[in-house]
Write a protein that holds these residues in place. Structure first.
Motif: not given
Length: 116
Positions: A57-59, A65-68, A46-47, A111-114
């Motif tokens: 949590v990302l959406k 979010i530029i790209k994933h 994820v960039h 998956s990217f949550v601290p």
């Protein structure tokens, strides 16, 4: 049944069972490995525009979010070098994790949550 026939029956029985067990467990194992082994060279990344996006949590619709997506690990490492001076998978604007199978993109948002 005579003793000689019993000995012959005991000798033949295990060999057939061993072959059957090898086929029973071996075929599914090799099928599984052949389907998943190629994905270990990939990473999901994820960039983001800023690191604050990784605080929750990302959406996938988040404008920050530029790209994933999934790419070869060598490509992700190259991106990390360009974007974040190779600071690793858990720091900076580019974060990633290694894939272990064909479904490494499922649930990427969490998956990217601290970790606490």
């Amino acid at each position: 049944m005579s003793e000689e026939k019993k000995k012959k029956a005991k000798k033949k029985f295990p060999r057939k069972n061993i072959i059957a067990l090898l086929i029973f467990f071996g075929v599914p194992f090799f099928a599984y490995r052949s389907c998943t082994s190629g994905y270990t060279d990939y990473s999901y990344y994820v960039h983001a525009k800023d690191e604050a996006v990784f605080a929750a949590v990302l959406k996938s619709t988040d404008a920050r979010i530029i790209k994933h997506g999934r790419k070869l690990r060598a490509e992700v490492l190259s991106l990390d070098s360009e974007i974040d001076n190779s600071d690793g998978p858990d720091h900076g604007k580019l974060r990633w994790y290694g894939c272990s199978g064909i479904d490494c993109d499922e649930g990427w948002e969490g998956s990217f949550v601290p970790r606490k």
